[in-house]
Design an enzyme around this catalytic site. Structure first.
Site, PDB file in Angstrom:
ATOM      1  N   ASP A 282       0.823  -1.190  -0.035  1.00  0.00           N
ATOM      2  CA  ASP A 282       0.059  -0.079   0.123  1.00  0.00           C
ATOM      3  C   ASP A 282       0.826   1.181   0.093  1.00  0.00           C
ATOM      4  O   ASP A 282       2.152   1.050   0.185  1.00  0.00           O
ATOM      5  CB  ASP A 282      -0.911  -0.001   1.213  1.00  0.00           C
ATOM      6  CG  ASP A 282      -2.274   0.975   1.047  1.00  0.00           C
ATOM      7  OD1 ASP A 282      -2.268   1.855   0.036  1.00  0.00           O
ATOM      8  OD2 ASP A 282      -3.299   1.007   1.821  1.00  0.00           O
TER       9      ASP A 282
HETATM   10  C1  NOJ Z   1      -4.134   3.891   0.201  1.00  0.00           C
HETATM   11  C2  NOJ Z   1      -5.215   3.208   0.446  1.00  0.00           C
HETATM   12  O1  NOJ Z   1      -5.090   2.326   1.646  1.00  0.00           O
HETATM   13  C3  NOJ Z   1      -5.326   1.845  -0.884  1.00  0.00           C
HETATM   14  O2  NOJ Z   1      -6.336   1.576  -0.452  1.00  0.00           O
HETATM   15  C4  NOJ Z   1      -5.411   2.671  -2.032  1.00  0.00           C
HETATM   16  O3  NOJ Z   1      -5.619   1.632  -3.050  1.00  0.00           O
HETATM   17  C5  NOJ Z   1      -3.883   3.398  -2.258  1.00  0.00           C
HETATM   18  N1  NOJ Z   1      -3.680   4.444  -1.104  1.00  0.00           N
HETATM   19  C6  NOJ Z   1      -3.885   3.938  -3.567  1.00  0.00           C
HETATM   20  O4  NOJ Z   1      -4.747   5.019  -3.870  1.00  0.00           O
END
Ligand code: NOJ
Length: 763
Positions: A282
């Protein structure tokens, strides 16, 4: 949407000698093709493939293209149009080995056409509708040159304080697992390599929904049995349905961050489950290993992540910066890098990009003249899915449906809130294209409309909360604040109410209140709006609450004040029309709650399928030493699976084909469902099973099947469920998945509480 930091994104890697000039032509044998390609790659090119960068509006495009052409970037996210992505793919085609880029995005509940938020989709209990929403999202995203989505998000959420509850499919393992599979199939269609499909990467692996206290990014501490039994199955279901990717969670699990968790990614995901796809970190998660306190510095963080099995690092520079040195010093092995690179290349292969890097980008002459063109939207589909996701919570004296001839006062800060209608994670949806409740009702009423609107209240009167929401939602302040004094707003609404036959109040949360990093300590409607509701109630006019929110709310007072309550979540582009369809009876509501509504925040957790306890709550005299909170009624406000209709349904007693079941046998459980009301309608018949005695304690009941059934007024239908040993299996203390002989209760109901019960014995 987030403001992205440019610092350290670009890593200049010294080029190594070129081993081969050209790629061999793409071949049908995937493994051989990838091995062949890897033999030609320099270390820098390999590491480049492991970098997934976010494209912010402020980033210098020329520099990005140079990096891509140098083989230093494997994929991007947040660049979402063909004309944006084509030059980047062109740059990749200028790179030495012409390895295509992939383009990713958070396509969560629609792409250009926004469907209801995932929690709302789950409320439909309608697998065809959910599939349809995912398929359209994939088609729209693919048409905009996207190859992969960071979805579905299948984190079980049992703590509504967690803002990301909105993004998941609720509290129940079975329901979420079913939807997980459906969403993956919808995104990937006939295969992730199809031009109108996008690859699914299920998230957030794992257990993100169980963050302590519902506070985002917090730790998770959980027993293995609970993980296996309750939290892991939805990820597994997504993988079994063929999800090509996994996004690894930001949280830690029993003391080890998921991003550095070898057990999670090697032992469980790859070895035990046989996952062969791409594992992406993430956002910035590798760097956060330092903050978690398991890595001394960026170098150690990169080492832990690659060793644990993170193939691609999302938006941090650590892989680029640290992997060469780590390899040189022998702290990691070439195979650590090669394994990751292989997964990235395999994913690109599976997306069909080696055969055609422009599969989804297409030719410039075919680009849409207007990306936002109305003709690109799927409004009718969005409206139909949205109607199916609305849940009628209260309807005293048949307040709903409303008569179109009535004089209606429409009030509340969410009545004219196009951005909120879309919900959070609204991908490429445009507020200007979403239908507000005001628009929807006005349209439904046509020329004869006697609708009067007054805002009545702001979302919140708390300046700090307002600032937080507007800070969080990046581009422009999205929570509009009417500067007039609160009392002036209320007075205006009360005046409108007094002149009307019925009041419809659109109240609840702004979309940013149910989002990432939007945990709450209270679950009630903000005070400014509660004041409005109180004043409206005092007018004595019939009061309909149209709730917009992304999590269960505690609605104790409102349940008493309102004559009708319609839970609409955040319904998407066509929300206003869909809600109007239900309010005026053009569609009979059929949604059921996929998550329990607590009476108060203090009751959390309130999930229905909790374990049996030694002193279950038994009503009786005070101090009877059974499990309860003494200062409130025990039990939820609205149970899991609950939802009303404009018609009435009744269930007969249940018939079981036998009182015993052999391990290889089948049991038939049936009930007669009757529509005893005056309107045609749909409801969800739900099957629950309780394993009465086990080697470890089992839940009081668990959803095992359901059926959404349409019946004409007066119609009856016998609904059959087949029960086999598979439905009775669970993870025991040794984590073996098996059924144990003994007594089982079977329950069938139209919600999880009001059920018909029979018992049988597994032999
Ligand atoms: C952080 C989030 O936790 C995740 O769900 C998301 O896909 C990413 N950012 C990218 O936007």
């Amino acid at each position: 949407m987030k403001k992205l930091c440019l610092l350290g994104l670009f890593v200049s890697l010294a080029s190594q000698s070129v081993l081969a000039d050209n790629l061999p032509a793409p071949i049908e044998n995937k493994d051989a093709f990838i091995s062949n390609l890897m033999k030609q790659m320099t270390l820098e090119e390999k590491i480049g493939q492991l970098r997934l960068i976010s494209i912010g509006p402020e980033m210098p495009r020329e520099m990005i293209r140079k990096e891509i052409a140098a083989g230093n970037i494997g994929g991007t996210f947040n660049s979402i149009t063909r004309d944006e992505n084509r030059p980047m793919q062109d740059a990749a085609m200028r790179s030495r080995l012409k390895i295509p880029m992939f383009f990713a995005y958070d396509v969560i509940h629609g792409h250009r056409t926004i469907f209801p938020i995932p929690l709302a989709l789950a409320s439909s209990w309608d697998m065809d509708a959910i599939y349809h929403s995912g398929r359209i999202a994939a088609q729209e995203a693919a048409a905009d040159s996207l190859d992969i989505t960071f979805a579905p998000m299948v984190d079980i959420s049992r703590d509504p304080r967690w803002g990301r509850t909105s993004e998941g499919f609720g509290e129940d393992t079975y329901l979420v697992s079913r939807i997980a599979g459906v969403m993956v199939k919808a995104f990937q269609g006939n295969g992730a390599n199809a031009a109108d499909s996008i690859m699914a990467s299920v998230k957030h692996f794992a257990l993100y929904g169980a963050v302590e206290g519902g506070r985002d990014y917090n730790t998770v501490d959980m027993s293995p049995v609970k993980m296996y039994q309750d939290y892991l199955p939805p990820y597994r279901a997504a993988i079994d349905a063929g999800a090509g990717g996994v996004m690894v969670a930001l949280n830690s699990i029993n003391g080890v961050p998921a991003t550095a968790n070898t057990w999670l990614m090697h032992d469980l995901l790859r070895k035990e489950w046989g996952f062969k796809g791409l594992a992406v970190s993430d956002h910035g998660a590798i760097f956060e290993l330092i903050k978690h306190g398991v890595a001394r510095d960026g170098r150690e963080a990169a080492k832990l992540a690659i060793k644990a099995g993170i193939d691609m690092s999302m938006n941090d520079s650590l892989y680029g910066k640290e992997l060469p040195g780590l390899l040189k010093s022998g702290e990691i092995e070439q195979s650590d890098i090669d394994n990751a690179v292989r997964e990235v290349l395999a994913a690109k292969y599976d997306m069909g990009l080696f055969k055609d890097p422009y599969l989804r980008i297409g030719k410039a002459e075919d680009d849409p003249a207007d990306t936002y063109a109305e003709s690109r939207l799927h409004r009718a589909d969005a409206r139909d899915v949205a109607r199916r996701s609305l849940v009628l919570l209260e309807n005293r004296n048949q307040t709903l449906p409303l008569k179109k001839s009535a004089k209606i006062a429409l009030v509340g800060p969410l009545a004219k809130a196009p951005i909120d209608m879309m919900g959070s994670w609204a991908a490429a949806g445009r507020p200007a294209q979403s239908v507000t409740l005001f628009d929807g009702m006005t349209r439904a009423l046509g020329a004869e409309s006697k609708l009067v609107y007054a805002r009545g209240a702001n979302i919140t009167g708390d300046k700090k909360v307002l600032d937080y929401l507007n800070f969080l939602n990046f581009d422009a302040p999205e929570v509009v604040d009417d500067p007039r004094p609160a009392q002036v707003l209320i007075d205006e609404a009360v005046k409108a109410a007094k002149d009307a036959d019925v009041v419809v109040a659109a109240v609840g949360e702004s979309r940013g209140m149910s989002h990432e990093s939007s945990s709450r300590t209270e679950l009630n409607i903000p005070a400014s709006q509660r004041e409005l509701i109180k004043a409206l109630k005092a007018t004595g006019k019939p009061l309909v609450l149209v709730l917009m929110n992304g999590r269960p709310l505690s609605l104790l007072e409102e349940q008493q004040q309102a004559d009708a309550i319609l839970e609409t979540w955040f319904s998407g582009t066509e929300g206003g029309n869909a809600i109007a369809d239900v309010l005026f009876g053009d569609y009979n509501p059929s949604g059921k709650l996929p998550i329990t509504f607590p009476r108060s925040v203090g009751q959390i957790p309130t999930y229905y399928n909790h374990l049996s306890i030694g002193r279950p709550f038994t009503p009786g005299k005070p101090g009877n030493y059974t499990s309860q909170y003494f200062d409130d009624i025990t039990g939820p406000l609205y149970p899991f699976g609950y939802g009303l209709s404009y018609t009435e349904f009744s269930l007969s007693d249940m018939a079981l084909s036998s009182t015993t079941l052999n391990k290889t046998g089948k049991l038939d459980a049936s009930v007669t469902l009757e529509n005893t009301g005056k309107r045609d309608g749909e409801t969800v018949v739900q099957l629950y099973i309780q394993d009465v005695t086990g080697s470890i304690i089992r839940p009081v009941k668990e959803l095992k099947n359901f059926r959404k059934v349409m019946l004409k007024a007066g119609e009856k239908k016998v609904i059959h469920f087949t029960i086999t040993e598979d439905d009775l299996k669970f993870f025991n203390a040794q984590l073996q998945y098996a059924a144990e002989p003994g007594k089982f209760n079977v329950q069938i109901g139209l919600d999880s509480q009001d059920v018909k019960q029979q018992s049988f014995e597994l032999l």
